[in-house]
Design an enzyme around this catalytic site. Structure first.
Site, PDB file in Angstrom:
ATOM      1  N   HIS A  89      -8.206   4.340   6.434  1.00 17.95           N
ATOM      2  CA  HIS A  89      -9.233   4.150   5.424  1.00 17.95           C
ATOM      3  C   HIS A  89     -10.618   4.116   6.053  1.00 17.95           C
ATOM      4  O   HIS A  89     -10.757   3.936   7.274  1.00 17.95           O
ATOM      5  CB  HIS A  89      -8.995   2.852   4.632  1.00 17.95           C
ATOM      6  CG  HIS A  89      -7.741   2.864   3.816  1.00 17.95           C
ATOM      7  ND1 HIS A  89      -6.499   2.638   4.366  1.00 17.95           N
ATOM      8  CD2 HIS A  89      -7.535   3.077   2.491  1.00 17.95           C
ATOM      9  CE1 HIS A  89      -5.564   2.715   3.417  1.00 17.95           C
ATOM     10  NE2 HIS A  89      -6.180   2.978   2.269  1.00 17.95           N
ATOM     11  N   HIS A 110      -8.240  11.868  -4.617  1.00 21.68           N
ATOM     12  CA  HIS A 110      -7.545  10.579  -4.619  1.00 21.68           C
ATOM     13  C   HIS A 110      -7.629   9.916  -6.000  1.00 21.68           C
ATOM     14  O   HIS A 110      -7.592   8.678  -6.106  1.00 21.68           O
ATOM     15  CB  HIS A 110      -8.152   9.670  -3.552  1.00 21.68           C
ATOM     16  CG  HIS A 110      -7.289   8.499  -3.157  1.00 21.68           C
ATOM     17  ND1 HIS A 110      -5.917   8.590  -3.001  1.00 21.68           N
ATOM     18  CD2 HIS A 110      -7.609   7.196  -2.864  1.00 21.68           C
ATOM     19  CE1 HIS A 110      -5.437   7.420  -2.633  1.00 21.68           C
ATOM     20  NE2 HIS A 110      -6.441   6.546  -2.560  1.00 21.68           N
ATOM     21  N   ASP A 119      -8.532   7.389   3.251  1.00 17.90           N
ATOM     22  CA  ASP A 119      -8.537   7.204   1.794  1.00 17.90           C
ATOM     23  C   ASP A 119      -9.711   6.343   1.321  1.00 17.90           C
ATOM     24  O   ASP A 119     -10.359   5.645   2.103  1.00 17.90           O
ATOM     25  CB  ASP A 119      -7.237   6.527   1.343  1.00 17.90           C
ATOM     26  CG  ASP A 119      -6.050   7.488   1.350  1.00 17.90           C
ATOM     27  OD1 ASP A 119      -6.172   8.576   1.940  1.00 17.90           O
ATOM     28  OD2 ASP A 119      -5.002   7.131   0.776  1.00 17.90           O
ATOM     29  N   ASP A 120      -9.920   6.388  -0.008  1.00 14.98           N
ATOM     30  CA  ASP A 120     -10.766   5.449  -0.764  1.00 14.98           C
ATOM     31  C   ASP A 120     -12.268   5.617  -0.558  1.00 14.98           C
ATOM     32  O   ASP A 120     -13.030   4.687  -0.836  1.00 14.98           O
ATOM     33  CB  ASP A 120     -10.392   3.986  -0.444  1.00 14.98           C
ATOM     34  CG  ASP A 120      -8.948   3.654  -0.794  1.00 14.98           C
ATOM     35  OD1 ASP A 120      -8.270   4.533  -1.365  1.00 14.98           O
ATOM     36  OD2 ASP A 120      -8.501   2.542  -0.479  1.00 14.98           O
ATOM     37  N   HIS A 136      -9.160   4.089  -8.616  1.00 14.05           N
ATOM     38  CA  HIS A 136      -8.082   3.687  -7.711  1.00 14.05           C
ATOM     39  C   HIS A 136      -7.106   2.800  -8.479  1.00 14.05           C
ATOM     40  O   HIS A 136      -7.002   1.583  -8.252  1.00 14.05           O
ATOM     41  CB  HIS A 136      -8.646   2.958  -6.490  1.00 14.05           C
ATOM     42  CG  HIS A 136      -7.710   2.947  -5.335  1.00 14.05           C
ATOM     43  ND1 HIS A 136      -6.659   2.062  -5.219  1.00 14.05           N
ATOM     44  CD2 HIS A 136      -7.634   3.743  -4.226  1.00 14.05           C
ATOM     45  CE1 HIS A 136      -5.999   2.282  -4.104  1.00 14.05           C
ATOM     46  NE2 HIS A 136      -6.572   3.305  -3.471  1.00 14.05           N
TER      47      HIS A 136
END
Length: 294
Positions: free
Chosen positions: A260, A163, A111-112, A167
């Site tokens: 991540h 995603h 992610d991210d 965020h």
């Protein structure tokens, strides 16, 4: 009488002389005429041979082009078709469609991103070493800042996930605001690499029914995770061994593993995948997962 005979003799000589001149062939004209005809025929033959050679060469080139067109993959062939042999259940575990199918699989996700080329290459180098595919869930604002990093992931044949643009907690937004967070990422990814994501993960795993409906309308599978590496937590920072142990402690068939794009995760990944393989696990190709949970 002598004069008469002399006259007859002179006349006979003149007659013979005239006849001899008529019978003598004129080679002066015949030879050039034959040479000209031969030359013209030779030029015609040469020209015809050249045309035949050119035609033959053109035919060969056309045949070569046709063969290259037959062997060169088309755009459709470039997109590898993967059979949908797995699905995700309501608890975000990955299950085989066939009850006799391989159950000891895990789904790898990051992610991210995208953040840095060095970390992306480090992760994908390890994935390639283990013949594994993963979903890289990206944020729109990061893609906007560094589209070349999104292209890097895609060109190295990994899978892109949505995603959200920022965020932030989508559950705290209005339905229209949350929907924009989803669709804006679809648009920028499509503009950057030519395809839209087929998987969506909300930041913090936080969503609602309205968000799930938006995701479905955009042709994506909504998921959170079932196995958290906690690589983002302070307790795990700079501790690759801890990342590995956190995953192994939660390991079950079909685990959907959350990781991540972080330096210690890059460092941990090879050891993690090796230990998973030693336990008999394989890595499910995300493209083999149906886009609707059941």
């Amino acid at each position: 009488m002598f004069k008469t005979a002399a006259a007859i003799l002179i006349a006979a000589c003149l007659l013979l002389s005239a006849c001899g001149e008529q019978e003598t062939p004129t080679t002066e004209n015949t030879t050039p005429e034959k040479e000209t005809v031969s030359s013209v025929q030779s030029e015609e033959n040469t020209s015809k041979a050249a045309e035949d050679d050119q035609s033959s060469t053109q035919d060969n080139l056309e045949q070569t082009d046709e063969k290259e067109q037959e062997t060169e993959p088309t755009e459709d062939k470039m997109e590898q078709q993967i059979e949908k042999t797995y699905h995700m259940n309501e608890n975000y575990y990955i299950k085989p469609n066939d009850e006799n199918g391989e159950k000891k699989v895990v789904l790898l996700t990051f992610d991210d991103g995208p953040k840095e080329a060095e970390m992306i290459n480090g992760l994908i180098d390890t994935l390639d070493k283990h013949n594994a595919k993963a979903i890289f869930f990206v944020n729109g604002y990061r893609v906007k800042s560094h589209p070349e990093l999104l292209k890097l992931i895609y060109e190295r044949e990994q899978i892109i996930g949505n995603h959200a643009w920022d965020h932030e907690d989508l559950k705290k937004m209005s339905a229209s605001e949350a929907a924009k967070q989803v669709t804006d990422v679809q648009h920028i990814v499509k503009e950057t690499i030519g395809v839209e994501p087929e998987f969506f993960r909300p930041p913090f795993g936080s969503g609602n029914d309205a968000l799930k409906e938006t995701v479905k309308q955009n042709g994506m599978l909504y998921m959170t995770w079932s196995n958290g590496s906690l690589d983002w937590d302070k307790s795990t920072q700079n501790k690759p061994d801890k990342v590995v142990q956190n995953v192994l402690d939660q390991l079950n068939p079909g685990s959907n593993i959350l990781m991540h794009e972080l330096p210690w995760t890059v460092e941990a990944l090879d050891d993690l995948l090796t230990k998973l393989e030693n336990k008999g696990y394989s890595f499910v190709d995300p493209r083999s997962i149906e886009l609707e949970a059941r």
